[in-house]
Motif scaffolding. Structure first.
Motif, PDB file in Angstrom:
ATOM      1  N   ASP A  20       0.805  -1.220   0.000  1.00 47.56           N
ATOM      2  CA  ASP A  20       0.000   0.000   0.000  1.00 47.56           C
ATOM      3  C   ASP A  20       0.839   1.271   0.000  1.00 47.56           C
ATOM      4  OD1 ASP A  20      -2.265  -1.625   0.137  1.00 47.56           O
ATOM      5  OD2 ASP A  20      -2.240  -1.647   2.327  1.00 47.56           O
ATOM      6  N   ARG A  21       2.132   1.153  -0.121  1.00 45.31           N
ATOM      7  CA  ARG A  21       3.003   2.321   0.006  1.00 45.31           C
ATOM      8  C   ARG A  21       3.309   3.000  -1.327  1.00 45.31           C
ATOM      9  NH1 ARG A  21       7.016   2.238   4.950  1.00 45.31           N
ATOM     10  NH2 ARG A  21       5.655   1.297   6.509  1.00 45.31           N
ATOM     11  N   ILE A  22       3.707   4.266  -1.226  1.00 43.43           N
ATOM     12  CA  ILE A  22       4.215   4.998  -2.394  1.00 43.43           C
ATOM     13  C   ILE A  22       5.529   4.337  -2.798  1.00 43.43           C
ATOM     14  CG2 ILE A  22       5.039   7.229  -3.227  1.00 43.43           C
ATOM     15  CD1 ILE A  22       3.414   8.500  -0.918  1.00 43.43           C
ATOM     16  N   SER A  23       5.726   4.102  -4.082  1.00 41.50           N
ATOM     17  CA  SER A  23       6.908   3.354  -4.526  1.00 41.50           C
ATOM     18  C   SER A  23       8.207   4.057  -4.144  1.00 41.50           C
ATOM     19  CB  SER A  23       6.857   3.126  -6.043  1.00 41.50           C
ATOM     20  OG  SER A  23       6.746   4.374  -6.725  1.00 41.50           O
ATOM     21  N   PHE A  24       8.414   5.296  -4.602  1.00 47.76           N
ATOM     22  CA  PHE A  24       9.634   6.017  -4.226  1.00 47.76           C
ATOM     23  C   PHE A  24       9.447   7.511  -4.434  1.00 47.76           C
ATOM     24  CE2 PHE A  24      10.244   5.136  -8.753  1.00 47.76           C
ATOM     25  CZ  PHE A  24      10.711   6.343  -9.242  1.00 47.76           C
ATOM     26  N   VAL A  25      10.243   8.263  -3.719  1.00 45.45           N
ATOM     27  CA  VAL A  25      10.320   9.714  -3.900  1.00 45.45           C
ATOM     28  C   VAL A  25      11.790  10.054  -4.108  1.00 45.45           C
ATOM     29  CG1 VAL A  25      10.074  11.973  -2.792  1.00 45.45           C
ATOM     30  CG2 VAL A  25       8.262  10.248  -2.544  1.00 45.45           C
ATOM     31  N   TYR A  26      12.088  10.843  -5.131  1.00 53.79           N
ATOM     32  CA  TYR A  26      13.464  11.253  -5.417  1.00 53.79           C
ATOM     33  C   TYR A  26      13.627  12.720  -5.041  1.00 53.79           C
ATOM     34  CZ  TYR A  26      17.641  12.601  -7.982  1.00 53.79           C
ATOM     35  OH  TYR A  26      18.883  13.098  -8.325  1.00 53.79           O
ATOM     36  N   LEU A  56       7.837   3.825   0.651  1.00 52.35           N
ATOM     37  CA  LEU A  56       8.608   2.585   0.580  1.00 52.35           C
ATOM     38  C   LEU A  56      10.106   2.872   0.520  1.00 52.35           C
ATOM     39  CD1 LEU A  56       8.542  -0.518   0.373  1.00 52.35           C
ATOM     40  CD2 LEU A  56       8.516  -0.253  -2.112  1.00 52.35           C
ATOM     41  N   VAL A  57      10.527   3.784  -0.365  1.00 46.00           N
ATOM     42  CA  VAL A  57      11.955   4.075  -0.486  1.00 46.00           C
ATOM     43  C   VAL A  57      12.153   5.550  -0.836  1.00 46.00           C
ATOM     44  CG1 VAL A  57      11.995   3.300  -2.896  1.00 46.00           C
ATOM     45  CG2 VAL A  57      14.129   3.470  -1.635  1.00 46.00           C
ATOM     46  N   LEU A  58      13.128   6.167  -0.196  1.00 45.87           N
ATOM     47  CA  LEU A  58      13.504   7.549  -0.464  1.00 45.87           C
ATOM     48  C   LEU A  58      14.825   7.550  -1.215  1.00 45.87           C
ATOM     49  CD1 LEU A  58      12.971  10.593   0.003  1.00 45.87           C
ATOM     50  CD2 LEU A  58      14.320  10.395   2.110  1.00 45.87           C
ATOM     51  N   LEU A  59      14.825   8.097  -2.427  1.00 44.31           N
ATOM     52  CA  LEU A  59      16.028   8.197  -3.247  1.00 44.31           C
ATOM     53  C   LEU A  59      16.633   9.581  -3.042  1.00 44.31           C
ATOM     54  CD1 LEU A  59      14.740   6.641  -6.610  1.00 44.31           C
ATOM     55  CD2 LEU A  59      15.932   5.490  -4.749  1.00 44.31           C
ATOM     56  N   LEU A  60      17.843   9.631  -2.528  1.00 45.43           N
ATOM     57  CA  LEU A  60      18.509  10.895  -2.253  1.00 45.43           C
ATOM     58  C   LEU A  60      19.580  11.164  -3.298  1.00 45.43           C
ATOM     59  CD1 LEU A  60      18.927  10.646   1.625  1.00 45.43           C
ATOM     60  CD2 LEU A  60      17.143  11.834   0.333  1.00 45.43           C
ATOM     61  N   GLY A  61      19.395  12.222  -4.060  1.00 50.99           N
ATOM     62  CA  GLY A  61      20.342  12.585  -5.092  1.00 50.99           C
ATOM     63  C   GLY A  61      21.387  13.555  -4.580  1.00 50.99           C
ATOM     64  N   PRO A  62      22.194  14.110  -5.474  1.00 48.43           N
ATOM     65  CA  PRO A  62      23.256  15.036  -5.087  1.00 48.43           C
ATOM     66  C   PRO A  62      22.701  16.263  -4.364  1.00 48.43           C
ATOM     67  CG  PRO A  62      23.518  14.315  -7.354  1.00 48.43           C
ATOM     68  CD  PRO A  62      22.182  13.842  -6.915  1.00 48.43           C
ATOM     69  N   VAL A 261      12.733   9.575 -16.982  1.00 48.01           N
ATOM     70  CA  VAL A 261      12.690   8.127 -16.770  1.00 48.01           C
ATOM     71  C   VAL A 261      12.146   7.811 -15.383  1.00 48.01           C
ATOM     72  CG1 VAL A 261      14.129   6.070 -16.483  1.00 48.01           C
ATOM     73  CG2 VAL A 261      14.499   7.581 -18.442  1.00 48.01           C
ATOM     74  N   ARG A 262      12.621   8.519 -14.364  1.00 46.14           N
ATOM     75  CA  ARG A 262      12.153   8.276 -12.996  1.00 46.14           C
ATOM     76  C   ARG A 262      10.646   8.493 -12.873  1.00 46.14           C
ATOM     77  NH1 ARG A 262      16.772  11.243 -11.561  1.00 46.14           N
ATOM     78  NH2 ARG A 262      15.493  13.093 -11.169  1.00 46.14           N
ATOM     79  N   ARG A 263      10.147   9.562 -13.470  1.00 47.38           N
ATOM     80  CA  ARG A 263       8.719   9.846 -13.368  1.00 47.38           C
ATOM     81  C   ARG A 263       7.890   8.777 -14.058  1.00 47.38           C
ATOM     82  NH1 ARG A 263       8.521  16.418 -14.474  1.00 47.38           N
ATOM     83  NH2 ARG A 263       9.294  17.048 -12.403  1.00 47.38           N
ATOM     84  N   GLU A 264       8.349   8.332 -15.209  1.00 46.28           N
ATOM     85  CA  GLU A 264       7.601   7.292 -15.922  1.00 46.28           C
ATOM     86  C   GLU A 264       7.660   5.972 -15.173  1.00 46.28           C
ATOM     87  OE1 GLU A 264       5.103   5.784 -18.777  1.00 46.28           O
ATOM     88  OE2 GLU A 264       5.696   7.871 -18.392  1.00 46.28           O
ATOM     89  N   MET A 265       8.809   5.630 -14.615  1.00 48.47           N
ATOM     90  CA  MET A 265       8.918   4.411 -13.817  1.00 48.47           C
ATOM     91  C   MET A 265       7.986   4.485 -12.602  1.00 48.47           C
ATOM     92  SD  MET A 265      10.978   1.997 -14.938  1.00 48.47           S
ATOM     93  CE  MET A 265      11.413   1.096 -13.453  1.00 48.47           C
ATOM     94  N   ARG A 266       7.967   5.615 -11.937  1.00 47.38           N
ATOM     95  CA  ARG A 266       7.102   5.777 -10.759  1.00 47.38           C
ATOM     96  C   ARG A 266       5.639   5.553 -11.128  1.00 47.38           C
ATOM     97  NH1 ARG A 266       7.396  11.600  -8.840  1.00 47.38           N
ATOM     98  NH2 ARG A 266       6.103  11.831 -10.701  1.00 47.38           N
ATOM     99  N   ASP A 267       5.205   6.141 -12.265  1.00 46.28           N
ATOM    100  CA  ASP A 267       3.806   6.009 -12.680  1.00 46.28           C
ATOM    101  C   ASP A 267       3.466   4.556 -13.012  1.00 46.28           C
ATOM    102  OD1 ASP A 267       3.492   8.711 -12.334  1.00 46.28           O
ATOM    103  OD2 ASP A 267       3.689   9.207 -14.466  1.00 46.28           O
ATOM    104  N   ARG A 268       4.344   3.892 -13.705  1.00 52.19           N
ATOM    105  CA  ARG A 268       4.045   2.513 -14.108  1.00 52.19           C
ATOM    106  C   ARG A 268       4.089   1.556 -12.920  1.00 52.19           C
ATOM    107  NH1 ARG A 268       6.170   1.484 -20.293  1.00 52.19           N
ATOM    108  NH2 ARG A 268       5.763   3.607 -21.035  1.00 52.19           N
ATOM    109  N   ILE A 269       4.993   1.815 -11.999  1.00 52.97           N
ATOM    110  CA  ILE A 269       5.048   0.979 -10.790  1.00 52.97           C
ATOM    111  C   ILE A 269       3.740   1.109 -10.012  1.00 52.97           C
ATOM    112  CG2 ILE A 269       6.149   0.779  -8.524  1.00 52.97           C
ATOM    113  CD1 ILE A 269       8.806   1.495  -9.954  1.00 52.97           C
ATOM    114  N   ARG A 270       3.231   2.325  -9.937  1.00 53.61           N
ATOM    115  CA  ARG A 270       1.972   2.548  -9.206  1.00 53.61           C
ATOM    116  C   ARG A 270       0.789   1.928  -9.957  1.00 53.61           C
ATOM    117  NH1 ARG A 270       1.734   7.579  -9.658  1.00 53.61           N
ATOM    118  NH2 ARG A 270       0.174   7.665 -11.306  1.00 53.61           N
ATOM    119  N   GLU A 271       0.691   2.200 -11.240  1.00 50.71           N
ATOM    120  CA  GLU A 271      -0.456   1.730 -12.018  1.00 50.71           C
ATOM    121  C   GLU A 271      -0.523   0.203 -12.096  1.00 50.71           C
ATOM    122  OE1 GLU A 271       0.231   3.669 -15.691  1.00 50.71           O
ATOM    123  OE2 GLU A 271      -0.293   5.680 -14.939  1.00 50.71           O
ATOM    124  N   SER A 272       0.629  -0.443 -12.141  1.00 47.86           N
ATOM    125  CA  SER A 272       0.656  -1.903 -12.277  1.00 47.86           C
ATOM    126  C   SER A 272       0.623  -2.624 -10.929  1.00 47.86           C
ATOM    127  CB  SER A 272       1.923  -2.318 -13.036  1.00 47.86           C
ATOM    128  OG  SER A 272       3.077  -2.027 -12.258  1.00 47.86           O
TER     129      SER A 272
END
Length: 325
Positions: A20-26, A56-62, A261-272
Motif C-alpha cells: 500500500d506504500r508509495i513506490s519512491f520519492v526522489y 517505501l523508499v527515499l532516493l537521495l540525489g546530489p 525516466v524516474r517519473r515514468e517508472m514511478r507512474d508505471r510501478i503505481r499503475e501496475s
C-alpha cells in the motif's frame, strides 16, 4: 530509573503494508528534516511535506542533507533510504524492516546453502521469464544461455518498435554522462527498479545479499528479483522516453533524461501495483506452499534455537542440565 528519551518504536500493526506504500520519492539539492511524523524537504522553492509512514523508499540525489530526526522517522517506518549519485554510483541504507519475523530469511538462507534446492529455485525464477517453457531439466549454464538470448531479443524488439538505435548494453558506473542516451536511460530506469525491489525485499524480512542466481554482492537477491521485471518495466520505459526525445515529442533542449525516466517508472510501478506483485512473487518463490499470512505485519517471535525445536526466549534454563565439575 530515568526513562529513555525519544519516540517509542511503532508496532508492525501500526505501519502501512508494503503493497500500500508509495513506490519512491526522489529528492536532490534539499535539506531533509522531520516535522512530527512527516518528512520535510526544504529547497529553493519552499518546504514540501512527505508522509513517511506511507513511503517505501527515499532516493537521495546530489546536494541532499538529512537530519538525525529525519533518519529516525524513516527507520521507524521501515522505509529504505537509497543514495543515488549523478554518475550512477549508489550507496544504500535502511531502517528496521517491516517484518518482525525471520521466517522468510531462514527459508532464504536454507535454500542458498543447499545446492539442489538453490538450482530448483533458480529454474523456477527463470521459468517466470520463459513463458511456456519447461526449465526443470536445464543446468545453470543452459539457463544463463537462454536468458542471454532472451534479453538480447528484448532489446532488439524495443529498438525496432521505437526506432531507437541499439548496439549493446554498454555503461561505465564511473562515467554516467559518457554513455549514449539509451544506456543512460536504462541505467536510470534500473536504479529505480533496484531501489523499489530492495525496499520491498528488506521490508518483508529477506536478505538483499543472499542471492539465488547472483552471488558475491550485497545486493545479489535484489538483482535476482529485479531481473524478473526488467523486460516489462525498465527496458520499455528507457526506449520509449529516448524515442519521444528523438522524435521531438519532448523538447530536446529542456529534456532531463534521468528525471523523465524516474517519473515514468514511478507512474508505471503505481499503475501496475508492482510492489504488491514483488511481495507476492518473493513469498511464492521462497515458500511455494505458504502464500497465506502477512509476514510483514506479524508479531515478534523471539525464540532460542534448539536441535529438538525452538524454545521460548527470556527464560532462565540454568536448572535444565547438570554441569560436570
Amino acid at each position: 530509573m530515568a526513562s529513555i528519551s525519544g519516540v517509542e518504536p511503532s508496532r508492525p500493526s501500526e505501519l502501512a503494508r508494503v503493497e500500500d506504500r508509495i513506490s519512491f520519492v526522489y529528492l536532490e539539492h534539499a535539506v531533509i528534516a522531520r516535522d512530527a511524523n512527516a518528512l520535510t524537504a526544504t529547497t529553493e522553492e519552499g518546504i514540501m511535506h512527505i508522509p513517511s509512514a506511507g513511503l517505501l523508499v527515499l532516493l537521495l540525489g546530489p546536494g541532499t542533507n538529512v537530519t538525525h530526526q529525519a533518519m529516525t522517522v524513516l527507520a521507524d517506518s521501515g522505509a529504505a533510504i537509497v543514495w543515488v549519485g549523478e554518475r550512477g554510483v549508489r550507496y544504500y541504507a535502511g531502517g528496521r524492516p517491516l517484518a518482525r519475523s525471520s521466517r522468510l530469511l531462514l527459508k532464504q538462507a536454507s535454500i542458498v546453502s543447499n545446492g539442489r534446492r538453490r538450482l530448483a529455485l533458480a529454474r523456477r525464477m527463470y521459468e517466470m521469464r520463459f513463458e511456456g517453457e519447461d526449465t526443470r531439466a536445464l543446468t545453470m549454464q543452459q539457463l544463463r544461455g537462454r536468458e542471454g538470448a532472451r534479453i538480447r531479443n528484448v532489446y532488439r524488439d524495443w529498438s525496432k518498435r521505437t526506432a531507437v538505435e541499439w548496439d549493446k548494453r554498454d555503461y561505465n558506473p564511473d562515467d554516467f554522462a559518457g554513455g549514449d542516451p539509451i544506456n543512460q536511460a536504462l541505467s536510470a530506469a534500473n536504479a529505480c527498479l533496484y531501489g523499489v525491489v530492495h525496499a520491498a525485499v528488506v521490508a518483508i524480512g529477506c536478505s538483499p545479499g543472499l542471492g539465488i542466481v547472483h552471488t558475491g554482492h550485497d545486493l545479489s537477491f535484489v538483482y535476482d528479483i529485479a531481473d524478473l521485471y526488467k523486460a516489462e518495466f525498465s527496458i520499455p520505459v528507457a526506449f520509449e522516453i529516448v524515442s519521444s526525445i528523438e522524435k521531438g515529442e519532448i523538447e530536446r533542449e529542456n529534456a532531463d533524461l534521468p528525471q523523465l525516466v524516474r517519473r515514468e517508472m514511478r507512474d508505471r510501478i503505481r499503475e501496475s501495483r508492482l510492489i504488491e506483485r514483488i511481495v507476492r512473487d518473493v513469498k511464492g518463490l521462497l515458500e511455494k506452499d505458504e502464500l497465506e499470512g502477512e509476514v510483514e505485519s506479524g508479531e515478534d517471535r523471539h525464540r532460542l534455537w534448539d536441535p529438538k525445536g525452538d524454545v521460548e526466549a527470556g527464560a532462565n534454563y540454568g536448572g535444565e542440565a547438570r554441569w560436570l565439575s
